[in-house]
Motif scaffolding. Structure first.
Motif, PDB file in Angstrom:
ATOM      1  N   PRO A  56       0.799  -1.233   0.000  1.00 44.27           N
ATOM      2  CA  PRO A  56       0.000   0.000   0.000  1.00 44.27           C
ATOM      3  C   PRO A  56       0.825   1.273   0.000  1.00 44.27           C
ATOM      4  O   PRO A  56       0.453   2.248  -0.668  1.00 44.27           O
ATOM      5  CB  PRO A  56      -0.820  -0.117   1.294  1.00 44.27           C
ATOM      6  CG  PRO A  56      -0.901  -1.584   1.551  1.00 44.27           C
ATOM      7  CD  PRO A  56       0.405  -2.151   1.084  1.00 44.27           C
ATOM      8  N   LEU A  57       1.933   1.298   0.729  1.00 41.91           N
ATOM      9  CA  LEU A  57       2.743   2.516   0.821  1.00 41.91           C
ATOM     10  C   LEU A  57       3.914   2.452  -0.138  1.00 41.91           C
ATOM     11  O   LEU A  57       4.767   1.570  -0.040  1.00 41.91           O
ATOM     12  CB  LEU A  57       3.249   2.705   2.257  1.00 41.91           C
ATOM     13  CG  LEU A  57       4.065   3.985   2.515  1.00 41.91           C
ATOM     14  CD1 LEU A  57       3.224   5.218   2.237  1.00 41.91           C
ATOM     15  CD2 LEU A  57       4.585   4.003   3.943  1.00 41.91           C
ATOM     16  N   GLN A  58       3.959   3.409  -1.072  1.00 39.83           N
ATOM     17  CA  GLN A  58       5.060   3.530  -2.031  1.00 39.83           C
ATOM     18  C   GLN A  58       5.719   4.887  -1.796  1.00 39.83           C
ATOM     19  O   GLN A  58       5.379   5.872  -2.432  1.00 39.83           O
ATOM     20  CB  GLN A  58       4.521   3.416  -3.466  1.00 39.83           C
ATOM     21  CG  GLN A  58       3.808   2.122  -3.780  1.00 39.83           C
ATOM     22  CD  GLN A  58       4.750   0.935  -3.845  1.00 39.83           C
ATOM     23  OE1 GLN A  58       5.949   1.075  -4.113  1.00 39.83           O
ATOM     24  NE2 GLN A  58       4.221  -0.254  -3.602  1.00 39.83           N
ATOM     25  N   ASP A  59       6.651   4.930  -0.856  1.00 37.28           N
ATOM     26  CA  ASP A  59       7.184   6.212  -0.401  1.00 37.28           C
ATOM     27  C   ASP A  59       8.628   6.478  -0.809  1.00 37.28           C
ATOM     28  O   ASP A  59       9.254   7.407  -0.297  1.00 37.28           O
ATOM     29  CB  ASP A  59       7.059   6.319   1.123  1.00 37.28           C
ATOM     30  CG  ASP A  59       7.760   5.165   1.849  1.00 37.28           C
ATOM     31  OD1 ASP A  59       8.166   4.195   1.173  1.00 37.28           O
ATOM     32  OD2 ASP A  59       7.881   5.234   3.084  1.00 37.28           O
ATOM     33  N   GLU A  60       9.167   5.692  -1.738  1.00 32.95           N
ATOM     34  CA  GLU A  60      10.539   5.902  -2.195  1.00 32.95           C
ATOM     35  C   GLU A  60      10.521   6.258  -3.670  1.00 32.95           C
ATOM     36  O   GLU A  60      10.142   5.444  -4.508  1.00 32.95           O
ATOM     37  CB  GLU A  60      11.401   4.668  -1.934  1.00 32.95           C
ATOM     38  CG  GLU A  60      11.538   4.338  -0.452  1.00 32.95           C
ATOM     39  CD  GLU A  60      12.511   3.199  -0.201  1.00 32.95           C
ATOM     40  OE1 GLU A  60      13.538   3.118  -0.920  1.00 32.95           O
ATOM     41  OE2 GLU A  60      12.244   2.382   0.691  1.00 32.95           O
ATOM     42  N   SER A  61      10.944   7.467  -3.974  1.00 23.94           N
ATOM     43  CA  SER A  61      10.905   7.970  -5.343  1.00 23.94           C
ATOM     44  C   SER A  61      11.718   7.080  -6.281  1.00 23.94           C
ATOM     45  O   SER A  61      12.813   6.634  -5.948  1.00 23.94           O
ATOM     46  CB  SER A  61      11.460   9.396  -5.379  1.00 23.94           C
ATOM     47  OG  SER A  61      11.459   9.902  -6.699  1.00 23.94           O
ATOM     48  N   GLY A  62      11.146   6.822  -7.456  1.00 22.29           N
ATOM     49  CA  GLY A  62      11.842   6.024  -8.461  1.00 22.29           C
ATOM     50  C   GLY A  62      11.771   4.532  -8.239  1.00 22.29           C
ATOM     51  O   GLY A  62      12.324   3.766  -9.027  1.00 22.29           O
ATOM     52  N   GLN A  63      11.076   4.114  -7.185  1.00 18.08           N
ATOM     53  CA  GLN A  63      11.000   2.693  -6.867  1.00 18.08           C
ATOM     54  C   GLN A  63       9.565   2.296  -6.573  1.00 18.08           C
ATOM     55  O   GLN A  63       8.778   3.083  -6.073  1.00 18.08           O
ATOM     56  CB  GLN A  63      11.880   2.366  -5.654  1.00 18.08           C
ATOM     57  CG  GLN A  63      13.344   2.705  -5.858  1.00 18.08           C
ATOM     58  CD  GLN A  63      14.180   2.454  -4.623  1.00 18.08           C
ATOM     59  OE1 GLN A  63      13.655   2.116  -3.564  1.00 18.08           O
ATOM     60  NE2 GLN A  63      15.491   2.608  -4.747  1.00 18.08           N
ATOM     61  N   VAL A  64       9.254   1.057  -6.894  1.00 18.92           N
ATOM     62  CA  VAL A  64       7.944   0.508  -6.556  1.00 18.92           C
ATOM     63  C   VAL A  64       8.185  -0.803  -5.812  1.00 18.92           C
ATOM     64  O   VAL A  64       8.961  -1.646  -6.247  1.00 18.92           O
ATOM     65  CB  VAL A  64       7.075   0.293  -7.818  1.00 18.92           C
ATOM     66  CG1 VAL A  64       7.741  -0.612  -8.825  1.00 18.92           C
ATOM     67  CG2 VAL A  64       5.704  -0.247  -7.434  1.00 18.92           C
ATOM     68  N   TRP A  65       7.541  -0.933  -4.662  1.00 17.32           N
ATOM     69  CA  TRP A  65       7.769  -2.078  -3.794  1.00 17.32           C
ATOM     70  C   TRP A  65       6.672  -3.117  -3.971  1.00 17.32           C
ATOM     71  O   TRP A  65       5.489  -2.814  -3.872  1.00 17.32           O
ATOM     72  CB  TRP A  65       7.827  -1.635  -2.335  1.00 17.32           C
ATOM     73  CG  TRP A  65       9.147  -1.027  -1.971  1.00 17.32           C
ATOM     74  CD1 TRP A  65       9.566   0.240  -2.242  1.00 17.32           C
ATOM     75  CD2 TRP A  65      10.224  -1.679  -1.293  1.00 17.32           C
ATOM     76  NE1 TRP A  65      10.844   0.433  -1.773  1.00 17.32           N
ATOM     77  CE2 TRP A  65      11.278  -0.728  -1.178  1.00 17.32           C
ATOM     78  CE3 TRP A  65      10.396  -2.953  -0.750  1.00 17.32           C
ATOM     79  CZ2 TRP A  65      12.484  -1.025  -0.561  1.00 17.32           C
ATOM     80  CZ3 TRP A  65      11.607  -3.258  -0.136  1.00 17.32           C
ATOM     81  CH2 TRP A  65      12.639  -2.307  -0.047  1.00 17.32           C
ATOM     82  N   GLY A  66       7.102  -4.369  -4.216  1.00 12.42           N
ATOM     83  CA  GLY A  66       6.162  -5.462  -4.298  1.00 12.42           C
ATOM     84  C   GLY A  66       5.694  -5.875  -2.912  1.00 12.42           C
ATOM     85  O   GLY A  66       6.395  -5.683  -1.914  1.00 12.42           O
ATOM     86  N   ALA A  67       4.501  -6.442  -2.858  1.00 13.55           N
ATOM     87  CA  ALA A  67       3.943  -6.888  -1.584  1.00 13.55           C
ATOM     88  C   ALA A  67       4.550  -8.219  -1.177  1.00 13.55           C
ATOM     89  O   ALA A  67       5.096  -8.965  -2.004  1.00 13.55           O
ATOM     90  CB  ALA A  67       2.431  -7.028  -1.703  1.00 13.55           C
ATOM     91  N   HIS A  68       4.470  -8.535   0.108  1.00 12.44           N
ATOM     92  CA  HIS A  68       4.839  -9.864   0.573  1.00 12.44           C
ATOM     93  C   HIS A  68       3.833 -10.873   0.015  1.00 12.44           C
ATOM     94  O   HIS A  68       2.674 -10.541  -0.258  1.00 12.44           O
ATOM     95  CB  HIS A  68       4.859  -9.921   2.094  1.00 12.44           C
ATOM     96  CG  HIS A  68       5.928  -9.074   2.709  1.00 12.44           C
ATOM     97  ND1 HIS A  68       7.274  -9.272   2.461  1.00 12.44           N
ATOM     98  CD2 HIS A  68       5.852  -8.031   3.559  1.00 12.44           C
ATOM     99  CE1 HIS A  68       7.980  -8.394   3.145  1.00 12.44           C
ATOM    100  NE2 HIS A  68       7.145  -7.613   3.812  1.00 12.44           N
ATOM    101  N   ASN A  69       4.266 -12.096  -0.152  1.00 12.78           N
ATOM    102  CA  ASN A  69       3.427 -13.115  -0.789  1.00 12.78           C
ATOM    103  C   ASN A  69       2.058 -13.252  -0.135  1.00 12.78           C
ATOM    104  O   ASN A  69       1.021 -13.221  -0.808  1.00 12.78           O
ATOM    105  CB  ASN A  69       4.144 -14.475  -0.761  1.00 12.78           C
ATOM    106  CG  ASN A  69       5.411 -14.485  -1.602  1.00 12.78           C
ATOM    107  OD1 ASN A  69       5.617 -13.620  -2.443  1.00 12.78           O
ATOM    108  ND2 ASN A  69       6.264 -15.473  -1.372  1.00 12.78           N
ATOM    109  N   GLU A  70       2.046 -13.404   1.190  1.00 14.83           N
ATOM    110  CA  GLU A  70       0.781 -13.628   1.888  1.00 14.83           C
ATOM    111  C   GLU A  70      -0.128 -12.404   1.795  1.00 14.83           C
ATOM    112  O   GLU A  70      -1.362 -12.541   1.699  1.00 14.83           O
ATOM    113  CB  GLU A  70       1.044 -13.968   3.355  1.00 14.83           C
ATOM    114  CG  GLU A  70       1.798 -15.277   3.578  1.00 14.83           C
ATOM    115  CD  GLU A  70       3.291 -15.155   3.308  1.00 14.83           C
ATOM    116  OE1 GLU A  70       3.775 -13.997   3.134  1.00 14.83           O
ATOM    117  OE2 GLU A  70       3.961 -16.186   3.231  1.00 14.83           O
ATOM    118  N   ASP A  71       0.464 -11.225   1.818  1.00 15.27           N
ATOM    119  CA  ASP A  71      -0.335 -10.003   1.760  1.00 15.27           C
ATOM    120  C   ASP A  71      -0.995  -9.857   0.387  1.00 15.27           C
ATOM    121  O   ASP A  71      -2.171  -9.479   0.285  1.00 15.27           O
ATOM    122  CB  ASP A  71       0.554  -8.794   2.062  1.00 15.27           C
ATOM    123  CG  ASP A  71      -0.242  -7.622   2.606  1.00 15.27           C
ATOM    124  OD1 ASP A  71      -1.225  -7.860   3.336  1.00 15.27           O
ATOM    125  OD2 ASP A  71       0.102  -6.467   2.290  1.00 15.27           O
TER     126      ASP A  71
END
Length: 329
Positions: A249-264
């Protein structure tokens, strides 16, 4: 003794059409010098989110509308607090977010989609009657262009007679609105300008199956062969649906996109399918007999998206037909 309430004095300029015209002229309210407003215009990204089926619900039930609009406003407020650099404007069942960069706009759209999904999960977990009319399902589009945005603490004389928070205009607003025609409920949709900006983002995460699936998907966005085969969530007019179910849900780093954990991610996909299963059921219920046939596109597009996200999260590289009920069961 109760004294009769005295009427407020009537403004002089509203006593006649002539007086009203003279007031506007004397206060220079009708004179706008566009050269003085250049700093309010800028190239920005606009996130446009509106609730699916809100109009029909407004005609159907006041308690339902209250439930929908308050929870959606709370969801928008929660996200605005996490992304303070974005200007947010609310109107009825719509939320506009104005960002300086694509990453900020994407972060807002992803966070708002997740937050509405979390509200829906909380509702379903309560064990109350699970009708789709009680769930909030936004359709989110992101577009780029010129935007006229006024500061909320505006004190310059040129702002006299206006509410700065109600003034919002520009080509990006129109493009985000028009993009709705090629999107549907539950989706986060971008056009070609967003696609170019998405391709340069770096995918981060725990290197689990979800993060790796998201990484493969971003890499394929620029693969013409994969696009032609329908493997990258493209559809008509070169628009693209972002797999936000695979992102945290939170994408707070410019230039990067974070994948979710598997279970989430698995839990998000499951809840998403449960939400849209309720939409399918409601479509042919007696209470919804007069619904437009166009309404069915929302559930169909959402279910297709969830199935495709599930495939990406579980390493399936080749698209395959699979019933969403198989995933729920």
């Amino acid at each position: 003794m109760i004294m009769p309430r005295r009427k407020a004095p009537q403004p002089h300029h509203f006593r006649s059409s002539t007086a009203l015209t003279e007031h506007i002229a004397s206060k220079r309210l009708g004179i706008i010098n566009s050269r003085e407003w250049k700093e309010e215009w800028a190239q920005r990204w606009v996130v446009y989110a509106d609730l699916v089926a809100f109009a029909s619900r407004a005609l159907r039930s006041e308690p339902v509308v209250l439930n929908n609009i308050v929870r959606f406003d709370r969801a928008s407020t929660l996200v605005a607090a996490e992304v303070p650099q974005i200007a947010v404007r609310r109107f009825s069942d719509a939320t506009f977010a104005i960002a300086e960069s694509f990453h900020q706009a994407l972060a807002f759209g992803v966070a708002l989609s997740h937050t509405c999904l979390a509200f829906n999960r909380e509702f379903l977990n309560r064990g109350t009657k699970p009708f789709f009319i009680h769930l909030i399902a936004p359709r989110v589009t992101i577009a780029n262009g010129q935007v006229l945005l006024l500061p909320t603490d505006a004190s310059h004389p040129r702002y006299n007679g206006i509410d700065p928070r109600s003034v919002l205009a520009g080509s990006a607003i129109v493009r985000a609105y028009q993009l709705e025609r090629h999107s549907a409920g539950g989706l986060v949709t971008i056009d070609e300008s967003g696609i170019d900006a998405l391709r340069v983002l770096q995918v981060r995460g725990d290197n689990g199956r979800v993060t790796n699936g998201l990484r493969r998907w971003v890499a394929q966005v620029g693969n013409a062969e994969a696009v032609a085969k329908g493997e990258v969530l493209f559809h008509r007019r070169r628009v693209l649906d972002v797999p936000w179910l695979l992102m945290r849900p939170l994408q707070d780093e410019s230039g990067q996109v974070w994948g979710a954990h598997n279970e989430d991610a698995d839990a998000a996909i499951q809840t998403f399918l449960q939400v849209w299963d309720k939409s399918v059921r409601e479509f042919y219920s007696p209470q919804n007999f007069d619904a437009s046939l166009d309404v069915s596109k929302h559930s169909q597009a959402a279910i297709r998206h969830a199935v495709q996200c599930h495939h990406a999260a579980h390493g399936r590289r080749v698209p395959k037909y699979q019933s969403f009920r198989e995933l729920l069961d």
